[in-house]
Every structure is written in C-alpha cells, then in structure tokens.
Motif scaffolding. Structure first.
Motif, mmCIF file in Angstrom:
data_model
loop_
_atom_site.group_PDB
_atom_site.id
_atom_site.type_symbol
_atom_site.label_atom_id
_atom_site.label_comp_id
_atom_site.label_asym_id
_atom_site.label_seq_id
_atom_site.Cartn_x
_atom_site.Cartn_y
_atom_site.Cartn_z
ATOM 1 N N LEU A 62 86.812 20.037 74.961
ATOM 2 C CA LEU A 62 88.150 19.123 74.900
ATOM 3 C C LEU A 62 87.941 18.078 73.474
ATOM 4 O O LEU A 62 88.665 17.848 72.796
ATOM 5 C CB LEU A 62 88.319 18.496 76.130
ATOM 6 C CG LEU A 62 89.064 19.189 77.255
ATOM 7 C CD1 LEU A 62 89.316 18.430 78.557
ATOM 8 C CD2 LEU A 62 90.254 19.723 76.887
ATOM 9 N N LEU A 63 86.612 17.499 73.669
ATOM 10 C CA LEU A 63 86.166 16.424 72.567
ATOM 11 C C LEU A 63 86.338 17.398 71.079
ATOM 12 O O LEU A 63 86.961 16.977 70.072
ATOM 13 C CB LEU A 63 84.744 16.119 72.657
ATOM 14 C CG LEU A 63 84.787 15.009 73.772
ATOM 15 C CD1 LEU A 63 83.123 14.586 73.916
ATOM 16 C CD2 LEU A 63 85.244 13.774 73.100
ATOM 17 N N CYS A 69 92.084 18.787 66.200
ATOM 18 C CA CYS A 69 93.683 18.852 66.292
ATOM 19 C C CYS A 69 94.166 17.169 65.708
ATOM 20 O O CYS A 69 95.137 17.170 65.055
ATOM 21 C CB CYS A 69 94.361 18.755 67.685
ATOM 22 S SG CYS A 69 94.213 20.543 68.516
ATOM 23 N N PHE A 70 93.202 16.208 65.879
ATOM 24 C CA PHE A 70 93.577 14.827 65.364
ATOM 25 C C PHE A 70 93.601 15.106 63.938
ATOM 26 O O PHE A 70 94.508 14.357 63.242
ATOM 27 C CB PHE A 70 92.557 14.037 65.957
ATOM 28 C CG PHE A 70 92.807 12.308 65.314
ATOM 29 C CD1 PHE A 70 93.757 11.457 65.848
ATOM 30 C CD2 PHE A 70 92.182 11.970 64.196
ATOM 31 C CE1 PHE A 70 93.847 10.320 65.498
ATOM 32 C CE2 PHE A 70 92.279 10.997 63.874
ATOM 33 C CZ PHE A 70 93.212 9.984 64.157
ATOM 34 N N ASN A 74 97.372 14.514 61.525
ATOM 35 C CA ASN A 74 97.474 13.469 60.917
ATOM 36 C C ASN A 74 96.955 13.712 59.249
ATOM 37 O O ASN A 74 96.581 12.826 58.794
ATOM 38 C CB ASN A 74 96.515 12.117 61.486
ATOM 39 C CG ASN A 74 96.988 11.914 62.947
ATOM 40 O OD1 ASN A 74 97.943 10.952 62.975
ATOM 41 N ND2 ASN A 74 96.525 12.208 63.963
ATOM 42 N N TRP A 75 97.156 14.972 59.126
ATOM 43 C CA TRP A 75 96.677 15.471 57.745
ATOM 44 C C TRP A 75 97.306 14.586 56.680
ATOM 45 O O TRP A 75 96.637 14.061 55.612
ATOM 46 C CB TRP A 75 96.834 16.925 57.503
ATOM 47 C CG TRP A 75 96.343 17.254 56.345
ATOM 48 C CD1 TRP A 75 97.126 17.393 55.065
ATOM 49 C CD2 TRP A 75 95.056 17.917 56.098
ATOM 50 N NE1 TRP A 75 96.208 17.948 53.970
ATOM 51 C CE2 TRP A 75 94.737 18.148 54.675
ATOM 52 C CE3 TRP A 75 93.888 18.072 56.785
ATOM 53 C CZ2 TRP A 75 93.831 18.879 54.009
ATOM 54 C CZ3 TRP A 75 92.693 18.645 56.315
ATOM 55 C CH2 TRP A 75 92.953 19.142 55.007
ATOM 56 N N ASP A 76 98.558 14.409 56.646
ATOM 57 C CA ASP A 76 99.250 13.805 55.539
ATOM 58 C C ASP A 76 98.926 12.226 55.516
ATOM 59 O O ASP A 76 98.784 11.564 54.452
ATOM 60 C CB ASP A 76 100.827 13.912 55.671
ATOM 61 C CG ASP A 76 101.176 15.294 55.531
ATOM 62 O OD1 ASP A 76 100.455 15.998 54.848
ATOM 63 O OD2 ASP A 76 102.229 15.594 56.301
ATOM 64 N N TYR A 85 84.738 12.111 55.482
ATOM 65 C CA TYR A 85 83.616 11.193 55.847
ATOM 66 C C TYR A 85 83.639 10.676 57.445
ATOM 67 O O TYR A 85 82.794 10.633 58.095
ATOM 68 C CB TYR A 85 83.400 9.986 54.928
ATOM 69 C CG TYR A 85 83.066 10.428 53.496
ATOM 70 C CD1 TYR A 85 81.594 10.552 53.336
ATOM 71 C CD2 TYR A 85 83.909 10.567 52.398
ATOM 72 C CE1 TYR A 85 81.423 10.958 52.109
ATOM 73 C CE2 TYR A 85 83.523 10.864 51.447
ATOM 74 C CZ TYR A 85 82.367 11.019 51.091
ATOM 75 O OH TYR A 85 81.733 11.366 49.704
ATOM 76 N N GLY A 86 84.944 10.768 57.798
ATOM 77 C CA GLY A 86 85.239 10.580 59.031
ATOM 78 C C GLY A 86 84.725 11.772 60.037
ATOM 79 O O GLY A 86 83.923 11.195 61.044
ATOM 80 N N LEU A 87 85.079 13.047 59.831
ATOM 81 C CA LEU A 87 84.478 14.058 60.468
ATOM 82 C C LEU A 87 82.998 14.180 60.393
ATOM 83 O O LEU A 87 82.432 14.641 61.251
ATOM 84 C CB LEU A 87 85.155 15.426 60.199
ATOM 85 C CG LEU A 87 84.845 16.506 60.848
ATOM 86 C CD1 LEU A 87 85.148 16.438 62.353
ATOM 87 C CD2 LEU A 87 85.568 17.663 60.436
#
Length: 331
Positions: A62-63, A69-70, A74-76, A85-87
């Motif tokens: 699920l993580l 999915c997050f 929130n791509w735009d 850099y967040g991923l």
C-alpha cells in the motif's frame, strides 16, 4: 517467536494423516490420537505471526501504491524538482530503513521490496519528465538490472519473483517491437520466448533451492511452472491453429518442457499441484489439436459435442491419475 513455519508443517502433517486414514493405513483411533498430539488448532502466537506477516506485506504494498498514486494525482500541482527529488528522498529512506532493520529480518526484506518498487516508479518518472525517447522495454530492463544487487542482498523469494516478473515484462515488450525473430519462428514469438524464459528461471530456482533457503519454498516453483506451462501451451495452440505458418516450433517446445517437468516433478521431487498444471496444459493443447485436425475447424453441433466429450474424458483421466498419486503418497 511467531512460528508460522511450524503452523504450515502441522497443516501438512494433518493432511497426511487424513490421507492415511482414507486409504486405511491407520484406523480412526490412531488418527484421532495423532491429531490430538499436534496440539489442536493454531496457537495465538501462530495467529499473531501470520497476521504480522500479512500486515507487513500489505503495508509495504500500500505504501508503494500510495507513493505512485500521490505523484500521479498531483502531477500538475507538483513541480519537476519536487516530483523527482521527492521520490528520490523516499527511495533513499526506504533503502536506509531496510539496512537499519537488517536484511536478515523479514521487515528489512519487505522494506527493500518497497524500495525496489519505488525504483521502477522513479525510472518511469524520469522518462516521463525528460521524454528521453527510450522504449518501454528498456525501462523494465534497466529496472531489473539496477534492482538485482538489492535482490541478491535481500535474499527473499518475493524479491526474486518480482525480479523474474520484470524480466518477463521486459522480454515481452522487446519482442512486441518486432525487432527480433519475426522471420525465424512460425509461432507467437512473445509467448514462446517468455515461456522458455520461465523454464530457465524454474530450472535456476530448483538448482538454487538445494543451497539457499529462500528458494526452497513451493510458492515460487509453482508460480514459475504455471507461467511456463500457460505461455508454452498458448504458443502451442497458436501454432496448431496456424498450421500453414511453419514447423510447429511452439508445439515441440511445449511438448519437451511438459515431458521434462513431468518427469522431474513426478520422479525427482513430487508436487501434485505442478502435475495438475501440466495436465491442464495437455488437455488444452490436445483439445485444440482435435478441433483443428480431426474436426477440421468445423463448428457443427456434433463436432462441438465430441470436443466436450473429449474434454470431459481427459479431465476424468487426469483426476483419476492425480487421485492415485495422492493415495500413493499417503500409503
């Protein structure tokens, strides 16, 4: 200690006792005493161990899905810097967490599997952001290559099976481009090649199982066997229904792998679910051959009835053979 392995062993022993009772090898009183000696139902500690493992793997799955999915949702709103850099930060945290928990523990191996999935998401994100022009199969091939050191370090069946899935997808997408074997084989190239790949993976799995414990379980063997038989059986059927296209490479490959696997899992290491998969493949291919060669592809009521009778007869024979093998094991 959460002894889920002991739980599985007790379940196997109970099944064996029921088989002995069915064939008359032991009487009812002896069977009841043996069942009582096993300690009755699973203990609370065994239930906790099972639920702990289930919650752990569901949690990391699920993580991984939540992280991907997050970003997609929130791509735009997210800039290029935040996405990449967040991923990467989440991926580094997963790797550090796996090392901190310890790769010899199940928790560390599960978190490493999470990092392996996030790596694929990062590669896809880089390709989508910069539009490198790379083909999709290159993404999965690079994913498999970069995650291989983690798989070797984690030494868990889930990591190896995920890596095998990446190889299957990469090979299928590469062949789907029509770059290879388009004029050499007279059958469905993707089905045949991926089926043979799974045959090699199954052979490597069985050989590795003699030395390393992560390969000794039955789940990986059965999943790889199912993939091999399903793909090769479909390749054989595709070859049968396209008789004018070549030398029946798919049929011969399916037949060879079925005979080899049947001998190994009947004589060397008996596994009834695997034998049942092989018989199901035989039924599918034989029925296809009857439909194409005996009834000449006609679809009259009589031919369809004969095919139904043939399927029922083959299924009955397979059930009879499997039942005799099961009774032989019990005896």
């Amino acid at each position: 200690m959460h002894d889920t392995a002991g739980w599985r062993d007790e379940a196997a022993t109970r099944s064996l006792l029921r088989g002995w009772r069915r064939v008359g090898a032991i009487d009812a009183a002896t069977s009841a005493r043996a069942q009582a000696a096993l300690g009755g139902d699973p203990s609370p500690a065994q239930w906790r161990g099972f639920l702990d493992r289930l919650a752990l793997w569901l949690g990391v799955a699920l993580l991984a899905a939540g992280a991907i999915c997050f970003i997609a949702a929130n791509w735009d709103e997210m800039g290029k810097f935040l996405r990449l850099y967040g991923l990467q930060a989440v991926l580094v945290l997963a790797v550090v967490g796996a090392a901190w928990l310890g790769l010899s523990r199940l928790a560390g191996q599960a978190v490493l599997w999470l990092a392996m999935v996030l790596l694929g998401g990062l590669l896809a994100l880089i390709g989508q952001t910069y539009q490198t022009g790379a083909d999709t199969w290159e993404l999965f091939a690079l994913w498999a290559a970069l995650s291989l050191p983690w798989v070797l370090a984690g030494r868990h069946a889930a990591l190896w099976l995920t890596w095998a899935l990446l190889l299957n997808v990469a090979l299928t997408l590469w062949l789907d481009l029509g770059r290879a074997w388009s004029m050499l084989l007279a059958t469905n190239e993707e089905l045949l090649a991926t089926g043979l790949l799974n045959a090699l993976l199954l052979l490597a799995w069985e050989l590795a199982g003699t030395r390393w414990p992560e390969f000794s379980g039955r789940v990986g063997r059965r999943l790889l066997t199912f993939a091999m038989i399903a793909l090769l059986a479909f390749a054989a059927m595709d070859d049968i229904f396209g008789r004018d296209r070549g030398l029946h490479v798919g049929v011969w490959c399916w037949l060879a792998m079925t005979l080899v696997a049947g001998f190994c899992f009947l004589r060397l290491r008996r596994d009834l679910p695997v034998l049942a998969m092989l018989m199901l493949g035989v039924i599918a291919v034989v029925t296809s051959a009857l439909a194409e060669f005996v009834f000449s592809g006609k679809e009259t009521a009589f031919e369809m009835l004969m095919l139904a009778v043939a399927v029922i007869a083959q299924g009955t024979a397979a059930a009879f053979v499997l039942r005799r093998l099961a009774r032989g094991e019990a005896a």
